[in-house]
Design an enzyme around this catalytic site. Structure first.
Site, PDB file in Angstrom:
ATOM      1  CE  LYS A   1      -4.084  -1.751   2.456  1.00  0.00           C
ATOM      2  NZ  LYS A   1      -5.034  -1.419   3.521  1.00  0.00           N
TER       3      LYS A   1
ATOM      4  CG  ASP B   1      -8.476   1.347   4.256  1.00  0.00           C
ATOM      5  OD1 ASP B   1      -9.329   0.554   3.813  1.00  0.00           O
ATOM      6  OD2 ASP B   1      -7.258   1.109   4.231  1.00  0.00           O
TER       7      ASP B   1
END
Ligand code: ATR
Length: 275
Positions: A70, A106
């Site tokens: 990520k 997120d």
């Protein structure tokens, strides 16, 4: 059925075989009659750059990025959205005619999952346990929505680093020690540490410090020992499954341009042991 017209979306990670995302997205495509297919790819760190280039070369619509890529993926992208810059992590890439745009869904996932349960963030004092990747997404969401953030982390220097990154967004303080008196100040407690994933993990804080008027949120998808204690104490509790579903729903919207079928995604997650 896959045809010559089917559009491809991937997920890159290592390991990848436990990912739940293909089931979630492929079920959603089927439900809405969309000619898309979501495929898992095992991508080793040393081949990440090539894998990202393949998004363009193979004309994928986009991909999800998961552990451990990520952060590493950021230099290979053409544009990074604001939230992903703050969180320093990308979990969703859109291929916009060869231009790769990095998002992080997120924070959106966290906020929507708690709003849906009626949790009020604006003006609330929120204790965030942890200062790693998941904690940064929570911090972004809370500060964006006007919550007052208090961060406690085992490694103090990481908590200060988080404060430095996020302080221009809103109110953020570091908590050096948790005790009963300090705990009375918080309306919401969020566990964004990895404690509770393994059976023999210690609890991130002493459960005796919780009180029934507090909301306890755990980012882990199962009932961790602290979540169970919080329930016993009478707290409103939420686990991480809502965040997982809402972050997937946002990625779906980014790629497809349509709202995701949330009730179906929730049902699939709830019944996941059957798959
Ligand atoms: P993630 O991406 O899941 O957030 P991470 O970035 O590795 O994973 O962060 C893990 C978080 O859990 C960190 O806040 C970490 O604390 P440190 O910064 O002190 O490492 C926290 N954590 C993990 N194991 C812990 C333990 N045994 N006790 C306390 N905190 C722990």
């Amino acid at each position: 059925m896959i045809t010559g017209k089917t559009k491809i979306i991937g997920i890159f990670g290592d390991p990848i075989e436990h990912t739940f995302s293909p089931l979630l997205h492929n079920s959603a495509f089927r439900e809405l009659g969309l000619d898309y297919c979501y495929v898992p790819f095992l991508v080793k760190s040393e081949r990440l750059k090539e894998a990202i280039e393949a998004i363009r070369a193979l004309n994928f619509i986009g991909v999800n990025i998961t552990v451990p890529h990520k952060e590493a993926v950021i230099p290979y992208l053409d544009e990074i959205k604001e939230e992903a810059k703050y969180i320093e992590a990308v979990n969703t890439i859109l291929n916009n005619n060869g231009k790769l745009i990095g998002f992080n869904t997120d924070a959106y996932g966290f906020i929507n999952s708690i709003f849906e349960e009626g949790v009020r963030v604006k003006g609330s004092n929120i204790l965030l346990l942890g200062a790693g990747g998941a904690a940064k997404a929570v911090a972004f969401g809370i500060l964006k929505e006007g919550g007052n953030l208090f961060v406690f982390n085992r490694t103090l220097s990481k908590a200060y680093k988080l404060k430095e990154t996020f302080q221009k967004m809103g109110n953020i303080e570091i908590i050096k020690e948790i005790n009963a008196d300090i705990m009375k100040n918080f309306q919401i407690v969020v566990n964004a540490t990895s404690l509770g994933l393994k059976d023999n993990d210690p609890m991130p804080i002493n459960p005796n410090f919780l009180s029934r008027d507090q909301v306890y949120i755990d980012l882990i998808y199962k009932d961790t020992p602290l979540l169970k204690e919080a329930k016993k104490c009478g707290c409103k509790t939420l686990d991480g499954s809502g965040m997982l579903i809402w972050q997937a729903a946002k990625a779906f919207e980014i790629w497809i341009g349509k709202a995701a079928p949330l009730p179906l995604m929730k049902k699939i997650f709830k019944d996941k042991k059957n798959y």
